[in-house]
Design an enzyme around this catalytic site. Structure first.
Site, PDB file in Angstrom:
ATOM      1  N   GLU A 248     -16.502 -14.672   2.446  1.00 25.29           N
ATOM      2  CA  GLU A 248     -17.757 -14.168   1.981  1.00 25.29           C
ATOM      3  C   GLU A 248     -18.869 -15.128   2.042  1.00 25.29           C
ATOM      4  O   GLU A 248     -18.807 -16.350   1.600  1.00 25.29           O
ATOM      5  CB  GLU A 248     -17.674 -13.831   0.418  1.00 25.29           C
ATOM      6  CG  GLU A 248     -17.031 -12.542   0.092  1.00 25.29           C
ATOM      7  CD  GLU A 248     -17.818 -11.357   0.713  1.00 25.29           C
ATOM      8  OE1 GLU A 248     -18.920 -11.196   0.759  1.00 25.29           O
ATOM      9  OE2 GLU A 248     -17.239 -10.374   1.386  1.00 25.29           O
ATOM     10  N   SER A 249     -19.849 -14.802   2.689  1.00 25.53           N
ATOM     11  CA  SER A 249     -21.165 -15.803   3.025  1.00 25.53           C
ATOM     12  C   SER A 249     -21.546 -16.324   1.554  1.00 25.53           C
ATOM     13  O   SER A 249     -22.123 -17.539   1.489  1.00 25.53           O
ATOM     14  CB  SER A 249     -22.082 -15.159   3.953  1.00 25.53           C
ATOM     15  OG  SER A 249     -22.530 -13.855   3.543  1.00 25.53           O
TER      16      SER A 249
ATOM     17  N   HIS B 289     -13.203 -10.123  14.001  1.00 28.21           N
ATOM     18  CA  HIS B 289     -12.219 -11.226  13.772  1.00 28.21           C
ATOM     19  C   HIS B 289     -11.092 -11.240  14.782  1.00 28.21           C
ATOM     20  O   HIS B 289     -10.078 -10.775  14.821  1.00 28.21           O
ATOM     21  CB  HIS B 289     -11.530 -10.865  12.260  1.00 28.21           C
ATOM     22  CG  HIS B 289     -12.358 -10.866  11.210  1.00 28.21           C
ATOM     23  ND1 HIS B 289     -12.517 -11.865  10.675  1.00 28.21           N
ATOM     24  CD2 HIS B 289     -12.876  -9.971  10.630  1.00 28.21           C
ATOM     25  CE1 HIS B 289     -13.565 -11.772   9.652  1.00 28.21           C
ATOM     26  NE2 HIS B 289     -13.921 -10.331   9.666  1.00 28.21           N
TER      27      HIS B 289
ATOM     28  N   ARG C 194     -26.045  -8.319   6.820  1.00 27.73           N
ATOM     29  CA  ARG C 194     -24.622  -8.316   6.268  1.00 27.73           C
ATOM     30  C   ARG C 194     -24.173  -6.857   5.993  1.00 27.73           C
ATOM     31  O   ARG C 194     -24.984  -5.979   5.751  1.00 27.73           O
ATOM     32  CB  ARG C 194     -24.584  -8.941   4.928  1.00 27.73           C
ATOM     33  CG  ARG C 194     -24.862 -10.695   4.949  1.00 27.73           C
ATOM     34  CD  ARG C 194     -25.302 -11.264   3.573  1.00 27.73           C
ATOM     35  NE  ARG C 194     -23.788 -11.070   2.872  1.00 27.73           N
ATOM     36  CZ  ARG C 194     -23.798 -11.145   1.526  1.00 27.73           C
ATOM     37  NH1 ARG C 194     -24.845 -11.143   0.854  1.00 27.73           N
ATOM     38  NH2 ARG C 194     -22.689 -11.098   0.983  1.00 27.73           N
TER      39      ARG C 194
ATOM     40  N   ARG D  85     -15.770  -5.077   6.991  1.00 28.80           N
ATOM     41  CA  ARG D  85     -17.293  -5.208   6.031  1.00 28.80           C
ATOM     42  C   ARG D  85     -17.939  -5.935   6.971  1.00 28.80           C
ATOM     43  O   ARG D  85     -18.855  -6.918   6.398  1.00 28.80           O
ATOM     44  CB  ARG D  85     -17.015  -5.780   4.599  1.00 28.80           C
ATOM     45  CG  ARG D  85     -16.353  -4.863   3.729  1.00 28.80           C
ATOM     46  CD  ARG D  85     -16.166  -5.498   2.314  1.00 28.80           C
ATOM     47  NE  ARG D  85     -17.151  -6.364   2.080  1.00 28.80           N
ATOM     48  CZ  ARG D  85     -18.026  -5.958   1.065  1.00 28.80           C
ATOM     49  NH1 ARG D  85     -18.040  -4.729   0.506  1.00 28.80           N
ATOM     50  NH2 ARG D  85     -19.146  -6.725   0.842  1.00 28.80           N
TER      51      ARG D  85
ATOM     52  N   CYS E 261     -17.531 -13.253  11.679  1.00 30.48           N
ATOM     53  CA  CYS E 261     -18.062 -12.499  10.673  1.00 30.48           C
ATOM     54  C   CYS E 261     -18.990 -13.331   9.466  1.00 30.48           C
ATOM     55  O   CYS E 261     -20.108 -13.621   9.756  1.00 30.48           O
ATOM     56  CB  CYS E 261     -17.011 -11.917   9.992  1.00 30.48           C
ATOM     57  SG  CYS E 261     -17.266 -10.556   8.659  1.00 30.48           S
TER      58      CYS E 261
ATOM     59  N   GLU F 117      -8.933 -13.437  15.207  1.00 27.68           N
ATOM     60  CA  GLU F 117      -8.007 -14.099  14.376  1.00 27.68           C
ATOM     61  C   GLU F 117      -6.950 -12.997  14.138  1.00 27.68           C
ATOM     62  O   GLU F 117      -5.770 -13.357  13.829  1.00 27.68           O
ATOM     63  CB  GLU F 117      -8.419 -15.223  13.645  1.00 27.68           C
ATOM     64  CG  GLU F 117      -8.874 -14.727  12.194  1.00 27.68           C
ATOM     65  CD  GLU F 117     -10.339 -14.443  12.371  1.00 27.68           C
ATOM     66  OE1 GLU F 117     -10.893 -14.142  13.412  1.00 27.68           O
ATOM     67  OE2 GLU F 117     -11.076 -13.979  11.164  1.00 27.68           O
TER      68      GLU F 117
END
Lengths: 189, 293
Positions: free
Chosen positions: A49-50, A172, A106, A137, A79, A174
């Site tokens: 979460e930024s 992502h 976002r 998201r 992200c 990863e």
């Protein structure tokens, strides 16, 4: 010298990135304090979460050291990591670092129910590769500066960008064991 | 395009790691939580300590309240449904909450069955007291597991018991021969394929968080050191004297859970924590952790 990549380990899925790096034969180490940046030759800002990362970057005083690090070494952001690397958006909750000249919105696809996996075509050099990409998201890149190279698009929007030594992704790799971007960021030097 | 797959569900759980998920009952509390650095909020009508005090049937929250919070914060919004109450879950999915907690904090709707979570595109989190319970929930499609602890008690002892039990049962599996796993699956009451998976990796197949009784930065650190990857804080924040300060302190405590100096720092000058309850003071039939199987 052995190349060691830092994982900004304040919050998020940094452990997943460590697995990708080890598949490429790269060592990784968590970075949670400013002085740890002097021991690494590259950095990953992971998903998470930024808003949370903003608080923790401030609390630990790592913002300025990160900007100085970016002048010398590559950073890969996924992200929330891309959001942190992008330009200021006028959202007081997120203190972007403006390392990449991109505008990022976002949660642009909607809430979790809109999260998805799909195939992407990545173009780099003269090569083309198809990879699976998982968007959670996810943000959208709504504008890019002239110095920004688009590596992949999804529905006519950039989702993977490179600016000099830095790479930013809205998805992502990863989560899908895709090593391509980690390789581009940290192995071509 | 693949939406609502198990991978996409677990993907969000991965992004919550190293963060704090906070229970909130109003838009104002949700804002305080987001400002403090919460990684998500759990929207509910009453926090567990109030549910415990008020008695009666505890149900899914009013959609209006959930929507109000969704409109005002940018972080994921979770909500709880009753154990087995798939109609409440369907409503929460229609509201597009980011995660559904099939929670023992609410009054169970089905004493035999939990929800079949693969029917949903939204991910579920479920509580557990031991490894068998965790793997049964994952078998039903849960994308995230948390300890039950004893919600609303402000007492960490039950969460510690549950986390230690889960960890030692996972460790035990890794020491067993393949021929022993079927018998152990029977003992645990867990799906065999998941038992095999834990035996070979030594890890929970989905992220493993802690909940139930966390009230201080030290509690959060304790759970992280015992193997939790994130913490849920229910009553611990908004039942305390200075919620905003305590919320910020717990956020930092989770990121720096293994740094005692930092923990000393963030624990300094916090006003009173919630009062809390000795587990022995809670009659057995009122213990929320006994709900579900």
């Amino acid at each position: 010298m052995v190349v060691k990549i830092g994982l900004l380990g304040l919050q998020g899925d940094y452990a997943k990135h460590s697995k990708v790096l080890s598949r490429l034969g790269l060592l990784s180490v968590l970075v949670r304090y400013p002085q740890q940046l002097s021991n690494v030759q590259g950095l990953i800002i992971p998903g998470g979460e930024s808003t949370t990362m903003t608080k923790l970057i401030k609390a630990t005083g790592i913002r300025q050291p990160l900007l100085e690090f970016a002048d010398q070494f590559p950073i890969l952001g996924t992200c929330a990591g891309l959001i942190m690397m992008g330009n200021q958006q006028g959202d007081k909750r997120v203190d972007n670092l403006s390392i990449l000249n991109v505008q990022v919105e976002r949660n642009a696809y909607g809430r979790q129910i809109e999260s998805f996996t799909d195939n992407l075509v990545v173009n780099y050099g003269n090569r083309e590769e198809i990879i699976p990409a998982t968007f959670i998201r996810a943000p959208q890149i709504t504008a890019t500066g002239p110095e920004v190279e688009v590596l992949a698009q999804y529905r006519h929007q950039p989702v993977a960008v490179r600016q000099g030594r830095h790479i930013g992704l809205t998805f992502h790799p990863e989560l899908d064991d895709v090593t391509l971007f980690h390789q581009m960021a940290f192995c071509s030097r | 395009m693949d939406k609502g797959s198990f991978k996409v569900k677990v993907g969000l759980a991965e992004m919550l790691k190293g963060g704090v998920i906070m229970d909130v009952t109003t838009v104002e509390q949700a804002r305080i939580a987001e400002d403090a650095g919460a990684v998500a909020v759990m929207a509910l009508e009453r926090i567990p300590a109030e549910i415990r005090k008020d008695g009666g049937i505890a149900r899914m929250s009013d959609p209006e309240m959930i929507k109000g919070i969704q409109d005002k914060v940018s972080i994921p919004v979770m909500a709880k449904c009753r154990i087995g109450h798939f109609a409440e879950a369907q409503i929460l999915e229609a509201l597009e909450v980011d995660f559904i907690d099939e929670s023992e904090v609410l009054t169970p709707a089905d004493e035999a069955n939990h929800i079949w979570k693969y029917d949903f595109k939204v991910p579920f989190v479920c509580g557990c007291r031991d490894l068998g319970e965790a793997l049964r929930r994952i078998g039903e499609g849960a994308a995230l597991i948390r300890t039950k602890g004893e919600a609303g008690s402000g007492n960490i002892v039950e969460a510690v018991r549950h986390m230690r039990r889960v960890q030692s049962e996972m460790k035990e599996l890794t020491t067993m021969g393949t021929e022993e796993l079927m018998a152990q699956a029977k003992v645990l009451g867990a799906p065999f394929d998941l038992v095999q998976q834990v035996a070979s990796t030594g890890k929970m197949p989905v992220p493993n968080f802690a909940a139930g009784g966390i009230a201080t930065p030290a509690d959060a650190s304790l759970m992280m050191q015992l193997g939790a990857e994130t913490v849920f804080v229910g009553s611990g924040i908004f039942m305390s004297e200075d919620p905003a300060h305590r919320a910020r302190a717990i956020v930092e405590a989770v990121s720096y859970y293994d740094d005692p100096k930092k923990l000393a720092d963030v624990s300094t000058g916090l006003k009173s924590a919630m009062k809390g309850l000795d587990i022995a003071e809670i009659p057995a039939e009122q213990r929320m952790q006994e709900r579900g199987w």
